[in-house]
Design a protein around this motif. Sequence first.
Motif, PDB file in Angstrom:
ATOM      1  N   LEU A  46      -1.123  32.077  -9.063  1.00  0.00           N
ATOM      2  CA  LEU A  46      -2.606  31.479  -9.109  1.00  0.00           C
ATOM      3  C   LEU A  46      -2.940  31.294 -10.655  1.00  0.00           C
ATOM      4  O   LEU A  46      -3.799  30.556 -10.894  1.00  0.00           O
ATOM      5  CB  LEU A  46      -3.382  32.669  -8.863  1.00  0.00           C
ATOM      6  CG  LEU A  46      -3.568  33.057  -7.290  1.00  0.00           C
ATOM      7  CD1 LEU A  46      -4.314  34.152  -6.976  1.00  0.00           C
ATOM      8  CD2 LEU A  46      -4.303  32.022  -6.426  1.00  0.00           C
ATOM      9  N   LEU A  47      -2.250  31.956 -11.582  1.00  0.00           N
ATOM     10  CA  LEU A  47      -2.737  31.732 -13.130  1.00  0.00           C
ATOM     11  C   LEU A  47      -2.129  30.506 -13.294  1.00  0.00           C
ATOM     12  O   LEU A  47      -2.558  29.866 -14.290  1.00  0.00           O
ATOM     13  CB  LEU A  47      -1.869  32.793 -13.900  1.00  0.00           C
ATOM     14  CG  LEU A  47      -2.343  34.283 -13.674  1.00  0.00           C
ATOM     15  CD1 LEU A  47      -1.528  35.406 -14.478  1.00  0.00           C
ATOM     16  CD2 LEU A  47      -3.837  34.125 -14.371  1.00  0.00           C
ATOM     17  N   GLN A  48      -1.020  29.830 -12.751  1.00  0.00           N
ATOM     18  CA  GLN A  48      -0.621  28.369 -13.178  1.00  0.00           C
ATOM     19  C   GLN A  48      -1.778  27.553 -13.073  1.00  0.00           C
ATOM     20  O   GLN A  48      -1.568  26.689 -13.736  1.00  0.00           O
ATOM     21  CB  GLN A  48       0.669  28.036 -11.947  1.00  0.00           C
ATOM     22  CG  GLN A  48       1.975  28.505 -12.465  1.00  0.00           C
ATOM     23  CD  GLN A  48       2.834  28.290 -11.381  1.00  0.00           C
ATOM     24  OE1 GLN A  48       2.686  28.099 -10.166  1.00  0.00           O
ATOM     25  NE2 GLN A  48       4.035  27.679 -11.729  1.00  0.00           N
ATOM     26  N   GLU A  49      -2.730  27.709 -11.964  1.00  0.00           N
ATOM     27  CA  GLU A  49      -3.932  26.797 -12.087  1.00  0.00           C
ATOM     28  C   GLU A  49      -4.645  26.366 -13.209  1.00  0.00           C
ATOM     29  O   GLU A  49      -4.936  25.573 -13.483  1.00  0.00           O
ATOM     30  CB  GLU A  49      -4.783  27.183 -10.842  1.00  0.00           C
ATOM     31  CG  GLU A  49      -4.067  27.028  -9.302  1.00  0.00           C
ATOM     32  CD  GLU A  49      -5.110  27.506  -8.478  1.00  0.00           C
ATOM     33  OE1 GLU A  49      -6.150  27.780  -8.647  1.00  0.00           O
ATOM     34  OE2 GLU A  49      -4.530  27.954  -7.198  1.00  0.00           O
ATOM     35  N   SER A  50      -4.848  27.650 -13.917  1.00  0.00           N
ATOM     36  CA  SER A  50      -5.645  27.567 -15.233  1.00  0.00           C
ATOM     37  C   SER A  50      -4.827  27.591 -16.269  1.00  0.00           C
ATOM     38  O   SER A  50      -5.388  27.237 -17.660  1.00  0.00           O
ATOM     39  CB  SER A  50      -6.827  28.460 -15.162  1.00  0.00           C
ATOM     40  OG  SER A  50      -7.586  28.510 -14.042  1.00  0.00           O
ATOM     41  N   TYR A  51      -3.630  28.254 -16.265  1.00  0.00           N
ATOM     42  CA  TYR A  51      -2.721  28.926 -17.817  1.00  0.00           C
ATOM     43  C   TYR A  51      -1.837  28.173 -17.876  1.00  0.00           C
ATOM     44  O   TYR A  51      -1.114  28.560 -18.440  1.00  0.00           O
ATOM     45  CB  TYR A  51      -2.971  30.276 -17.713  1.00  0.00           C
ATOM     46  CG  TYR A  51      -4.189  30.953 -17.868  1.00  0.00           C
ATOM     47  CD1 TYR A  51      -4.991  30.821 -19.044  1.00  0.00           C
ATOM     48  CD2 TYR A  51      -4.836  31.324 -16.536  1.00  0.00           C
ATOM     49  CE1 TYR A  51      -6.285  31.693 -19.029  1.00  0.00           C
ATOM     50  CE2 TYR A  51      -6.267  32.005 -16.559  1.00  0.00           C
ATOM     51  CZ  TYR A  51      -6.851  32.178 -17.849  1.00  0.00           C
ATOM     52  OH  TYR A  51      -7.927  32.548 -17.917  1.00  0.00           O
ATOM     53  N   LEU A  52      -1.279  27.115 -17.024  1.00  0.00           N
ATOM     54  CA  LEU A  52      -0.080  26.786 -17.266  1.00  0.00           C
ATOM     55  C   LEU A  52       0.145  26.268 -18.592  1.00  0.00           C
ATOM     56  O   LEU A  52      -0.618  25.318 -19.102  1.00  0.00           O
ATOM     57  CB  LEU A  52       0.160  25.170 -16.469  1.00  0.00           C
ATOM     58  CG  LEU A  52       1.419  24.557 -15.969  1.00  0.00           C
ATOM     59  CD1 LEU A  52       2.386  25.535 -15.352  1.00  0.00           C
ATOM     60  CD2 LEU A  52       1.316  23.194 -15.322  1.00  0.00           C
ATOM     61  N   GLY A  53       1.312  26.517 -19.255  1.00  0.00           N
ATOM     62  CA  GLY A  53       1.637  26.242 -20.786  1.00  0.00           C
ATOM     63  C   GLY A  53       0.806  26.934 -21.524  1.00  0.00           C
ATOM     64  O   GLY A  53       0.763  26.343 -22.756  1.00  0.00           O
ATOM     65  N   LYS A  54      -0.097  27.901 -21.394  1.00  0.00           N
ATOM     66  CA  LYS A  54      -1.035  28.394 -22.378  1.00  0.00           C
ATOM     67  C   LYS A  54      -0.785  29.698 -22.707  1.00  0.00           C
ATOM     68  O   LYS A  54      -1.571  30.118 -23.785  1.00  0.00           O
ATOM     69  CB  LYS A  54      -2.286  28.235 -21.687  1.00  0.00           C
ATOM     70  CG  LYS A  54      -2.862  26.779 -21.532  1.00  0.00           C
ATOM     71  CD  LYS A  54      -4.194  26.626 -20.831  1.00  0.00           C
ATOM     72  CE  LYS A  54      -4.652  24.997 -20.662  1.00  0.00           C
ATOM     73  NZ  LYS A  54      -6.012  24.920 -20.003  1.00  0.00           N
ATOM     74  N   VAL A  55      -0.090  30.474 -22.060  1.00  0.00           N
ATOM     75  CA  VAL A  55       0.177  31.853 -22.130  1.00  0.00           C
ATOM     76  C   VAL A  55       0.863  32.087 -23.662  1.00  0.00           C
ATOM     77  O   VAL A  55       2.222  31.681 -23.653  1.00  0.00           O
ATOM     78  CB  VAL A  55       0.822  32.515 -21.182  1.00  0.00           C
ATOM     79  CG1 VAL A  55       0.772  34.248 -21.409  1.00  0.00           C
ATOM     80  CG2 VAL A  55      -0.285  32.369 -19.980  1.00  0.00           C
ATOM     81  N   LYS A  56       0.458  32.782 -24.529  1.00  0.00           N
ATOM     82  CA  LYS A  56       1.434  33.220 -25.659  1.00  0.00           C
ATOM     83  C   LYS A  56       2.095  34.461 -25.648  1.00  0.00           C
ATOM     84  O   LYS A  56       3.020  34.421 -26.308  1.00  0.00           O
ATOM     85  CB  LYS A  56       0.368  33.639 -27.009  1.00  0.00           C
ATOM     86  CG  LYS A  56      -0.382  32.319 -27.355  1.00  0.00           C
ATOM     87  CD  LYS A  56      -1.389  32.598 -28.479  1.00  0.00           C
ATOM     88  CE  LYS A  56      -2.060  31.518 -28.771  1.00  0.00           C
ATOM     89  NZ  LYS A  56      -3.076  31.679 -29.816  1.00  0.00           N
ATOM     90  N   MET A  57       1.921  35.428 -24.608  1.00  0.00           N
ATOM     91  CA  MET A  57       2.779  36.573 -24.422  1.00  0.00           C
ATOM     92  C   MET A  57       2.785  36.943 -23.046  1.00  0.00           C
ATOM     93  O   MET A  57       1.913  37.186 -22.332  1.00  0.00           O
ATOM     94  CB  MET A  57       2.765  37.689 -25.158  1.00  0.00           C
ATOM     95  CG  MET A  57       3.720  38.660 -25.217  1.00  0.00           C
ATOM     96  SD  MET A  57       3.294  40.077 -26.123  1.00  0.00           S
ATOM     97  CE  MET A  57       2.446  40.963 -24.915  1.00  0.00           C
ATOM     98  N   ILE A  58       3.691  37.190 -22.327  1.00  0.00           N
ATOM     99  CA  ILE A  58       4.231  37.782 -21.190  1.00  0.00           C
ATOM    100  C   ILE A  58       5.096  39.060 -21.297  1.00  0.00           C
ATOM    101  O   ILE A  58       6.059  39.025 -21.863  1.00  0.00           O
ATOM    102  CB  ILE A  58       4.672  37.070 -20.060  1.00  0.00           C
ATOM    103  CG1 ILE A  58       3.889  35.880 -19.916  1.00  0.00           C
ATOM    104  CG2 ILE A  58       4.902  37.601 -18.821  1.00  0.00           C
ATOM    105  CD1 ILE A  58       4.374  34.491 -19.054  1.00  0.00           C
TER     106      ILE A  58
END
Length: 178
Positions: free
Chosen positions: A47-59
């Motif tokens: 679900l997060l891919q829809e809005s955050y693809l390539g945008k997350v700084k830390m997992i």
Amino acid sequence: MGREKKAIVEANKPITKTLRPAPEESVDWDNTENLYIEGDNLEVLKLLQESYLGKVKMIYIDPPYNTGSDSFGYNDSFKRSTWLIFMKNRLEVAKSLLSPEGVIIVQISFHEFPYLRILMDEIFSEQNHKMDVNVLVRHPERSLTSDKEFNDVVEYALVYSDNLNYKLPKKKIEKTID
């Protein structure tokens, strides 16, 4: 159908759910940029891919340790191959979420460490492996003797980043499991 096939089918299933904000369950909703999501981690990652693809700084991931202890909300007694498929599905989606300067940290027990290291080298590339961090976990109510503060439990955190200049901050982080 075997567990391995079921895991692969599950990973490729389309998602029919949506993320909805829950201001009434949030702290300081109007001023924070934080997002708390509860649910099956593979579905949530997709679900997060829809809005955050390539945008997350830390997992940061603290996956099941495959110990057979089912005190968690999910199965923790996989065959090794099923556990690897379980992890691979989630790590591949997590990778798609990371920004170019992003970092992924996965904490794991020493039992699964070598298998996870190989899997992460495959997904994130061996040259993007930054370090393995030894994590001493404190279990105050379960000390081996009354004069010992720590159990003999060592876990590892694997750190990967596409950013060649990424350095893990040198901070003492204490995780206490109650």
